[in-house]
Structures are given as structure tokens and as C-alpha cells.
Motif scaffolding. Structure first.
Motif, PDB file in Angstrom:
ATOM      1  N   PHE A   1     -12.935  16.375  23.149  1.00 48.63           N
ATOM      2  CA  PHE A   1     -12.911  15.291  24.288  1.00 48.63           C
ATOM      3  C   PHE A   1     -11.689  15.614  25.232  1.00 48.63           C
ATOM      4  N   ASP A   2     -10.602  16.307  24.953  1.00 49.13           N
ATOM      5  CA  ASP A   2      -9.343  16.686  25.667  1.00 49.13           C
ATOM      6  C   ASP A   2      -8.538  15.991  25.240  1.00 49.13           C
ATOM      7  N   ILE A   3      -8.514  15.088  24.225  1.00 50.51           N
ATOM      8  CA  ILE A   3      -7.646  14.117  23.715  1.00 50.51           C
ATOM      9  C   ILE A   3      -6.092  14.967  23.585  1.00 50.51           C
ATOM     10  N   PRO A   4      -5.198  14.064  23.656  1.00 49.69           N
ATOM     11  CA  PRO A   4      -3.948  14.861  23.591  1.00 49.69           C
ATOM     12  C   PRO A   4      -3.295  14.918  21.944  1.00 49.69           C
ATOM     13  N   VAL A   5      -3.852  13.839  21.419  1.00 44.67           N
ATOM     14  CA  VAL A   5      -3.353  13.966  19.829  1.00 44.67           C
ATOM     15  C   VAL A   5      -4.557  13.681  18.934  1.00 44.67           C
ATOM     16  N   GLU A   6      -4.700  14.405  17.931  1.00 45.13           N
ATOM     17  CA  GLU A   6      -5.681  13.820  16.956  1.00 45.13           C
ATOM     18  C   GLU A   6      -4.870  13.728  15.400  1.00 45.13           C
ATOM     19  N   ILE A   7      -4.810  12.853  14.597  1.00 48.25           N
ATOM     20  CA  ILE A   7      -4.162  12.680  13.454  1.00 48.25           C
ATOM     21  C   ILE A   7      -5.041  12.208  12.316  1.00 48.25           C
ATOM     22  N   GLU A   8      -5.090  12.860  11.153  1.00 50.69           N
ATOM     23  CA  GLU A   8      -5.775  12.543   9.854  1.00 50.69           C
ATOM     24  C   GLU A   8      -4.648  12.059   8.825  1.00 50.69           C
ATOM     25  N   GLY A   9      -5.029  11.259   7.679  1.00 51.46           N
ATOM     26  CA  GLY A   9      -4.281  11.097   6.664  1.00 51.46           C
ATOM     27  C   GLY A   9      -4.803  10.863   5.292  1.00 51.46           C
ATOM     28  N   GLU A  10      -3.916  10.043   4.399  1.00 44.59           N
ATOM     29  CA  GLU A  10      -4.303   9.638   3.263  1.00 44.59           C
ATOM     30  C   GLU A  10      -3.448   8.779   2.831  1.00 44.59           C
ATOM     31  N   VAL A  11      -4.166   7.427   2.159  1.00 40.84           N
ATOM     32  CA  VAL A  11      -2.969   6.387   1.775  1.00 40.84           C
ATOM     33  C   VAL A  11      -3.596   6.106   0.492  1.00 40.84           C
TER      34      VAL A  11
ATOM     35  N   ARG B   1       0.792   2.434   0.126  1.00 41.74           N
ATOM     36  CA  ARG B   1       1.563   3.834   0.246  1.00 41.74           C
ATOM     37  C   ARG B   1       0.893   4.533   1.310  1.00 41.74           C
ATOM     38  N   TRP B   2       1.642   5.138   2.152  1.00 40.46           N
ATOM     39  CA  TRP B   2       1.272   6.293   2.923  1.00 40.46           C
ATOM     40  C   TRP B   2       1.510   7.653   2.153  1.00 40.46           C
ATOM     41  N   ILE B   3       0.446   8.358   2.029  1.00 39.66           N
ATOM     42  CA  ILE B   3       0.860   9.652   1.093  1.00 39.66           C
ATOM     43  C   ILE B   3       1.036  10.955   2.161  1.00 39.66           C
ATOM     44  N   ARG B   4      -0.016  11.086   3.091  1.00 41.20           N
ATOM     45  CA  ARG B   4       0.186  12.517   3.842  1.00 41.20           C
ATOM     46  C   ARG B   4      -0.351  12.104   5.304  1.00 41.20           C
ATOM     47  N   VAL B   5       0.293  13.028   6.131  1.00 37.08           N
ATOM     48  CA  VAL B   5      -0.150  12.741   7.695  1.00 37.08           C
ATOM     49  C   VAL B   5      -0.423  14.000   8.349  1.00 37.08           C
TER      50      VAL B   5
END
Length: 160
Positions: free
Chosen positions: A147-157, A96-100
Motif C-alpha cells: 500500500f506504499d506505506i513508508p515503514v513496516e515493523i514486525e516483532g516478538e515479545v 520483555r521485547w525480544i526481536r524487532v
């Protein structure tokens, strides 16, 4: 072949190699930290198949279009899935994906961060389905990202 791996193959998607960290940068943390039945996922950006930081770089709404931002969110999902695969051995262990938490390198006045992070969410829902793929989520704009990336995503599963 595992279920999620088969689905990725059917979508003609490949997980990237481990991140090629820029010269002189030290990252003293785990990309995935397993704690009991949960895996906490550190922030990931979009990667190319070889593990390098994917292009284009910059701010969504100035250097990247909304569509390019969406694609970067999708690449960040693949980056996370690659780290989960290396840490867990099998993506089917994710039950299950919990949080993003999605962060968008945003130009002043750009306010469509949720549409950018949909690039991530749409892929997760496609792979895991409406029940296991459903997750709580935030999508926020940032003045700068590493590093000038356009998107950064973290989460919890949740894992088994």
C-alpha cells in the motif's frame, strides 16, 4: 489503570483502532499469534487513530524526509501496541521485547534505515525501560512495501 497505559496517557499517545483494510484486500493471518510465553507480531505499518493507513505514503528519502520516516516508525509502534492490547487484554502482560524487524520503503541511495526504525525503538524503550524494552533489531531498506506505506515493523515479545 495499567502501568503501560498510564505511560501512554502521560505521553498523550493513543492506540489506533483496528486496521481498516483497503477494499478488496484479504489478510488471512493473525496480527498477533500467541505461542506459549511468546507473542509473534505480524508486520504493522503506521496507522491514524481511526485505524486507516497513516499518511504520508511513499519512499523515505524521496517522498518522506528522515523525520517523517521516524514519525512513521513511531506510529507503527502504536499500531503494534494496539494489536497487542486487543490480543492480550493488557499491555502489562508484555514482560520483555525480544526481536524487532524493521523495513523501510527506501528511495535509491537512502541508507539511514536505522534512524527511521529508531522511531519505533525509542518509544518502546521509553514505555518499557532499558531492560524490558531492549530488543534485538534489524532495519533494512525495501524497494516496495504494501500500500506504499513508508515503514513496516514486525516483532516478538515475551508475555506472562
Amino acid at each position: 489503570m495499567a502501568r503501560i497505559e498510564k505511560r501512554l496517557q502521560a505521553l498523550q499517545l493513543a492506540l489506533p483502532a483496528p486496521l481498516q483494510v483497503p477494499t478488496g484486500v484479504v489478510l488471512p493471518f493473525r496480527f498477533v499469534h500467541v505461542a506459549g510465553r511468546r507473542a509473534l507480531i505480524s508486520g504493522h505499518g503506521p496507522q491514524s487513530p481511526d485505524g486507516s493507513i497513516a499518511r504520508p505514503l511513499g519512499k523515505v528519502g524521496r517522498d518522506l524526509t528522515l523525520e517523517q520516516g521516524y514519525a512513521a516508525g513511531r506510529l507503527a509502534a502504536l499500531s503494534i501496541l494496539g494489536s497487542l492490547q486487543r490480543a492480550l487484554g493488557d499491555l502489562d502482560r508484555v514482560t520483555r521485547w525480544i526481536r524487532v524487524f524493521g523495513m523501510v520503503n527506501s528511495a535509491p541511495g537512502f541508507n539511514k534505515q536505522p534512524s527511521v526504525i529508531n522511531g519505533f525503538s525509542d518509544l518502546i524503550l521509553d514505555l518499557w525501560g532499558a531492560e524490558a524494552g531492549a530488543h534485538a533489531r534489524s532495519a533494512v531498506g525495501m524497494a516496495e512495501l504494501p500500500f506504499d506505506i513508508p515503514v513496516e515493523i514486525e516483532g516478538e515479545v515475551e508475555i506472562d
